[in-house]
Design a protein around this motif. Structure first.
Motif, PDB file in Angstrom:
ATOM      1  N   PHE A  66      -3.600   2.842   5.504  1.00 16.51           N
ATOM      2  CA  PHE A  66      -2.371   3.108   4.755  1.00 16.51           C
ATOM      3  C   PHE A  66      -1.235   3.176   5.764  1.00 16.51           C
ATOM      4  O   PHE A  66      -1.278   3.966   6.701  1.00 16.51           O
ATOM      5  N   HIS A  67      -0.201   2.350   5.558  1.00 20.00           N
ATOM      6  CA  HIS A  67       0.928   2.282   6.489  1.00 20.00           C
ATOM      7  C   HIS A  67       2.136   2.998   5.906  1.00 20.00           C
ATOM      8  O   HIS A  67       2.512   2.761   4.761  1.00 20.00           O
ATOM      9  N   THR A  68       2.732   3.845   6.720  1.00 23.36           N
ATOM     10  CA  THR A  68       3.908   4.628   6.348  1.00 23.36           C
ATOM     11  C   THR A  68       4.966   4.465   7.426  1.00 23.36           C
ATOM     12  O   THR A  68       4.654   4.553   8.623  1.00 23.36           O
ATOM     13  N   CYS A  69       6.202   4.227   7.033  1.00 25.74           N
ATOM     14  CA  CYS A  69       7.291   4.076   8.003  1.00 25.74           C
ATOM     15  C   CYS A  69       7.450   5.353   8.820  1.00 25.74           C
ATOM     16  O   CYS A  69       7.541   6.446   8.269  1.00 25.74           O
ATOM     17  N   ARG A  70       7.495   5.203  10.135  1.00 22.86           N
ATOM     18  CA  ARG A  70       7.668   6.363  11.023  1.00 22.86           C
ATOM     19  C   ARG A  70       9.046   7.010  10.856  1.00 22.86           C
ATOM     20  O   ARG A  70       9.209   8.190  11.098  1.00 22.86           O
ATOM     21  N   THR A  71      10.034   6.239  10.454  1.00 24.44           N
ATOM     22  CA  THR A  71      11.400   6.762  10.382  1.00 24.44           C
ATOM     23  C   THR A  71      11.686   7.470   9.064  1.00 24.44           C
ATOM     24  O   THR A  71      12.119   8.611   9.047  1.00 24.44           O
ATOM     25  N   CYS A  72      11.431   6.792   7.943  1.00 24.91           N
ATOM     26  CA  CYS A  72      11.832   7.369   6.650  1.00 24.91           C
ATOM     27  C   CYS A  72      10.671   7.932   5.827  1.00 24.91           C
ATOM     28  O   CYS A  72      10.901   8.605   4.822  1.00 24.91           O
ATOM     29  N   GLY A  73       9.435   7.659   6.230  1.00 25.94           N
ATOM     30  CA  GLY A  73       8.284   8.252   5.553  1.00 25.94           C
ATOM     31  C   GLY A  73       7.787   7.526   4.319  1.00 25.94           C
ATOM     32  O   GLY A  73       6.862   8.007   3.660  1.00 25.94           O
ATOM     33  N   CYS A  74       8.340   6.362   3.986  1.00 29.39           N
ATOM     34  CA  CYS A  74       7.864   5.616   2.812  1.00 29.39           C
ATOM     35  C   CYS A  74       6.521   4.949   3.115  1.00 29.39           C
ATOM     36  O   CYS A  74       6.371   4.289   4.148  1.00 29.39           O
ATOM     37  N   THR A  75       5.577   5.098   2.201  1.00 31.30           N
ATOM     38  CA  THR A  75       4.335   4.346   2.302  1.00 31.30           C
ATOM     39  C   THR A  75       4.648   2.922   1.886  1.00 31.30           C
ATOM     40  O   THR A  75       5.191   2.683   0.804  1.00 31.30           O
ATOM     41  N   THR A  76       4.343   1.967   2.755  1.00 27.23           N
ATOM     42  CA  THR A  76       4.745   0.589   2.521  1.00 27.23           C
ATOM     43  C   THR A  76       3.621  -0.285   1.986  1.00 27.23           C
ATOM     44  O   THR A  76       3.851  -1.121   1.110  1.00 27.23           O
ATOM     45  N   HIS A  77       2.406  -0.111   2.513  1.00 22.65           N
ATOM     46  CA  HIS A  77       1.305  -0.979   2.113  1.00 22.65           C
ATOM     47  C   HIS A  77      -0.015  -0.426   2.628  1.00 22.65           C
ATOM     48  O   HIS A  77      -0.030   0.505   3.420  1.00 22.65           O
ATOM     49  N   TRP A  78      -1.091  -1.017   2.116  1.00 21.18           N
ATOM     50  CA  TRP A  78      -2.379  -0.786   2.751  1.00 21.18           C
ATOM     51  C   TRP A  78      -3.015  -2.128   3.048  1.00 21.18           C
ATOM     52  O   TRP A  78      -2.738  -3.122   2.397  1.00 21.18           O
TER      53      TRP A  78
END
Length: 112
Positions: A66-78
């Motif tokens: 599970f990938h989450t943006c380090r800056t804003c915290g949105c989960t983007t994809h898996w």
């Protein structure tokens, strides 16, 4: 082509086609993340992000990233750890509202 991005824009995706259907999964992680998944072949999704732009959380017996943006915290994809697995899930909530509104919602429960 459909575009999607996290809130800050550090992780961007170009997707060949809009989703006909998105999945609302009620497993423990998806429910807590509040995501709607649009499934694609990895060849249909182009990710643009700097190296280490996402935090990776391994789940499901360490099979899914599970990938989450380090800056804003949105989960983007898996994505599957095994790169031979031919499916990626994009968080459809990161697409424009009109794109998301045109898709059917499939409810995935633990019994599916």
């Amino acid at each position: 082509m459909i575009e999607a991005s996290c809130h800050c824009g550090a992780v961007r995706m170009e997707i060949d086609t809009p989703p006909d259907e998105v999945t609302r999964c009620d497993c423990t992680i998806c429910r807590k993340l509040g995501v709607l998944w649009a499934y694609y072949s990895p060849q249909q999704v182009r990710l643009t992000a700097a190296r280490n732009a996402t935090l990776v959380y391994l789940w499901n017996r360490m099979a899914l990233e599970f990938h989450t943006c380090r800056t804003c915290g949105c989960t983007t994809h898996w994505a599957h750890v095994d790169r031979n697995y031919h499916r990626i899930a994009v968080n459809a909530r990161l697409m424009e509202p009109a794109v998301l509104a045109a898709a059917r919602v499939h409810e995935l429960t633990d019994t599916d």
